[in-house]
Design a protein around this motif. Sequence first.
Motif, PDB file in Angstrom:
ATOM      1  N   LEU A   1      -4.310   4.536  -7.267  1.00 13.30           N
ATOM      2  CA  LEU A   1      -5.008   3.248  -7.371  1.00 13.30           C
ATOM      3  C   LEU A   1      -4.464   2.439  -8.542  1.00 13.30           C
ATOM      4  O   LEU A   1      -4.319   2.966  -9.647  1.00 13.30           O
ATOM      5  CB  LEU A   1      -6.512   3.505  -7.580  1.00 13.30           C
ATOM      6  CG  LEU A   1      -7.200   4.333  -6.482  1.00 13.30           C
ATOM      7  CD1 LEU A   1      -8.568   4.800  -6.952  1.00 13.30           C
ATOM      8  CD2 LEU A   1      -7.316   3.546  -5.194  1.00 13.30           C
ATOM      9  N   ASP A   2      -4.178   1.156  -8.292  1.00 13.38           N
ATOM     10  CA  ASP A   2      -3.730   0.311  -9.398  1.00 13.38           C
ATOM     11  C   ASP A   2      -4.945  -0.221 -10.164  1.00 13.38           C
ATOM     12  O   ASP A   2      -6.085   0.159  -9.875  1.00 13.38           O
ATOM     13  CB  ASP A   2      -2.786  -0.795  -8.905  1.00 13.38           C
ATOM     14  CG  ASP A   2      -3.495  -1.926  -8.150  1.00 13.38           C
ATOM     15  OD1 ASP A   2      -4.749  -1.942  -8.104  1.00 13.38           O
ATOM     16  OD2 ASP A   2      -2.782  -2.790  -7.609  1.00 13.38           O
ATOM     17  N   GLU A   3      -4.710  -1.124 -11.108  1.00 13.53           N
ATOM     18  CA  GLU A   3      -5.821  -1.576 -11.973  1.00 13.53           C
ATOM     19  C   GLU A   3      -6.914  -2.295 -11.183  1.00 13.53           C
ATOM     20  O   GLU A   3      -8.061  -2.351 -11.599  1.00 13.53           O
ATOM     21  CB  GLU A   3      -5.302  -2.460 -13.120  1.00 13.53           C
ATOM     22  CG  GLU A   3      -4.623  -3.749 -12.721  1.00 13.53           C
ATOM     23  CD  GLU A   3      -3.151  -3.543 -12.326  1.00 13.53           C
ATOM     24  OE1 GLU A   3      -2.496  -4.561 -12.072  1.00 13.53           O
ATOM     25  OE2 GLU A   3      -2.682  -2.395 -12.266  1.00 13.53           O
ATOM     26  N   ASN A   4      -6.574  -2.826  -9.983  1.00 13.78           N
ATOM     27  CA  ASN A   4      -7.580  -3.516  -9.152  1.00 13.78           C
ATOM     28  C   ASN A   4      -8.090  -2.633  -8.016  1.00 13.78           C
ATOM     29  O   ASN A   4      -8.657  -3.135  -7.051  1.00 13.78           O
ATOM     30  CB  ASN A   4      -6.975  -4.797  -8.563  1.00 13.78           C
ATOM     31  CG  ASN A   4      -6.497  -5.723  -9.654  1.00 13.78           C
ATOM     32  OD1 ASN A   4      -7.211  -5.967 -10.621  1.00 13.78           O
ATOM     33  ND2 ASN A   4      -5.271  -6.215  -9.524  1.00 13.78           N
ATOM     34  N   PHE A   5      -7.855  -1.332  -8.113  1.00 14.06           N
ATOM     35  CA  PHE A   5      -8.251  -0.365  -7.080  1.00 14.06           C
ATOM     36  C   PHE A   5      -7.544  -0.609  -5.745  1.00 14.06           C
ATOM     37  O   PHE A   5      -8.054  -0.231  -4.696  1.00 14.06           O
ATOM     38  CB  PHE A   5      -9.776  -0.343  -6.881  1.00 14.06           C
ATOM     39  CG  PHE A   5     -10.498   0.307  -8.032  1.00 14.06           C
ATOM     40  CD1 PHE A   5     -10.557   1.680  -8.154  1.00 14.06           C
ATOM     41  CD2 PHE A   5     -11.099  -0.465  -9.013  1.00 14.06           C
ATOM     42  CE1 PHE A   5     -11.204   2.289  -9.223  1.00 14.06           C
ATOM     43  CE2 PHE A   5     -11.748   0.121 -10.092  1.00 14.06           C
ATOM     44  CZ  PHE A   5     -11.792   1.507 -10.195  1.00 14.06           C
ATOM     45  N   CYS A   6      -6.380  -1.249  -5.796  1.00  8.27           N
ATOM     46  CA  CYS A   6      -5.567  -1.364  -4.579  1.00  8.27           C
ATOM     47  C   CYS A   6      -4.914  -0.001  -4.352  1.00  8.27           C
ATOM     48  O   CYS A   6      -4.256   0.526  -5.251  1.00  8.27           O
ATOM     49  CB  CYS A   6      -4.507  -2.446  -4.757  1.00  8.27           C
ATOM     50  SG  CYS A   6      -3.300  -2.465  -3.408  1.00  8.27           S
TER      51      CYS A   6
ATOM     52  N   THR B   1     -15.812  -1.503  -2.353  1.00  8.16           N
ATOM     53  CA  THR B   1     -14.502  -1.050  -2.857  1.00  8.16           C
ATOM     54  C   THR B   1     -13.968   0.095  -2.001  1.00  8.16           C
ATOM     55  O   THR B   1     -12.783   0.132  -1.654  1.00  8.16           O
ATOM     56  CB  THR B   1     -14.618  -0.598  -4.339  1.00  8.16           C
ATOM     57  OG1 THR B   1     -15.258  -1.629  -5.079  1.00  8.16           O
ATOM     58  CG2 THR B   1     -13.267  -0.302  -4.947  1.00  8.16           C
TER      59      THR B   1
ATOM     60  N   ASP C   1     -12.626  -1.337   1.137  1.00  4.62           N
ATOM     61  CA  ASP C   1     -11.319  -1.977   0.901  1.00  4.62           C
ATOM     62  C   ASP C   1     -10.220  -0.929   0.754  1.00  4.62           C
ATOM     63  O   ASP C   1      -9.091  -1.115   1.232  1.00  4.62           O
ATOM     64  CB  ASP C   1     -11.355  -2.838  -0.375  1.00  4.62           C
ATOM     65  CG  ASP C   1     -12.216  -4.082  -0.207  1.00  4.62           C
ATOM     66  OD1 ASP C   1     -12.522  -4.441   0.950  1.00  4.62           O
ATOM     67  OD2 ASP C   1     -12.592  -4.685  -1.230  1.00  4.62           O
TER      68      ASP C   1
ATOM     69  N   ASN D   1       0.804  -1.223   0.000  1.00  5.27           N
ATOM     70  CA  ASN D   1       0.000   0.000   0.000  1.00  5.27           C
ATOM     71  C   ASN D   1       0.842   1.280   0.000  1.00  5.27           C
ATOM     72  O   ASN D   1       0.348   2.353   0.355  1.00  5.27           O
ATOM     73  CB  ASN D   1      -0.982   0.007   1.174  1.00  5.27           C
ATOM     74  CG  ASN D   1      -1.968  -1.148   1.108  1.00  5.27           C
ATOM     75  OD1 ASN D   1      -1.963  -2.017   1.953  1.00  5.27           O
ATOM     76  ND2 ASN D   1      -2.789  -1.173   0.063  1.00  5.27           N
TER      77      ASN D   1
ATOM     78  N   LYS E   1      -5.221   3.686 -12.539  1.00  2.63           N
ATOM     79  CA  LYS E   1      -6.497   4.348 -12.207  1.00  2.63           C
ATOM     80  C   LYS E   1      -6.304   5.781 -11.719  1.00  2.63           C
ATOM     81  O   LYS E   1      -7.271   6.483 -11.444  1.00  2.63           O
ATOM     82  CB  LYS E   1      -7.251   3.558 -11.132  1.00  2.63           C
ATOM     83  CG  LYS E   1      -7.627   2.145 -11.539  1.00  2.63           C
ATOM     84  CD  LYS E   1      -8.819   2.120 -12.454  1.00  2.63           C
ATOM     85  CE  LYS E   1      -9.290   0.688 -12.674  1.00  2.63           C
ATOM     86  NZ  LYS E   1      -9.839   0.456 -13.992  1.00  2.63           N
TER      87      LYS E   1
END
Length: 317
Positions: A167-172, A132, A135, A86, A109
């Motif tokens: 945010l990465d492609e998986n919204f992490c 989301t 998360d 993170n 993102k």
Amino acid sequence: MNDNARIEAFIIKFGSFAPKRYSYGEIKKMINKFNDKLGQGGFGSVYKGKLPDGRLVAVKSLNETKSNGEDFMNEVASISRTSHVNIVTLLGFCFERSKRALIYEFMPKGSLDKFIYSQGTDNQGHQLEWKTLDDIAFGIARGLEYLHQGCNTRILHFDIKPHNVLLDENFCPKISDFGLSKLCKRKKSVVSMTGARGTAGYIAPEVFFSKFGGVSHKSDVYSYGMMVLEMVGGIDVEASQTSEIYFPSWIYKHLDQSMNLNLNEEITGEEEEITRKLIAVSLWCIQTNSLDRPSMTRVIDMLPGSIQSLELPPRPT
């Protein structure tokens, strides 16, 4: 010692810990002569680029006039010590006289603010599902807890806000922008500050007024709480500083009423539960006295629980 000599000495001292150093010529090639601009801030501009091995990167080119070298050194020193899912990864830097740039992993993102303000120009506000958002709030909390507790040297960020969460492609979510950060010893809880640092709306009261306590990792907890309120309410905290309503008081009043905060959007029972829980946790985080705020470790314990297991915080003053 002038700025350039100071930074050069700092890089040498860092030795093998320092990320890869690139020439300004390599940077220009990497970002295709500044053709693909991702964003702009007071610090300079961010461009999309590509490393020789094909990896996509974001290159932050620092303003020559605004940067006295401290932000640059803060960022390299802080982020080189980190490795966490993170926290955004610093892949390299450029320091060539007045030319300074930082090379980060590319986050497709973009920044969190694009997804949370209802007033967004393209009305993207709350395209994200509540699960989301939950998360994302948990991921940011884990990143902050790592900075406060997981590194050999405690890192205080001092500028936690949606613009600085990528945010990465998986919204992490990944915490970025360490230009205002401070390093301090793990045992040392209070840090000395010369002048307030941070962004209006997210700065903890003790950063301005010492009567509210010492400046510490709890100052980041306050910023985190304001950001989570913003995620829930879809309200731009920085912009709302000019309005008559104090946002946390307004949201506290609505906690016991219908939780339909978002433009008459219908939400399910489970989503309402998530909303109430996020609000309760963030109201604990923004307590005026820093001693009343939880640590980020405690926040991580609170977030997966239910609203019933949380004691309601006192009303914000």
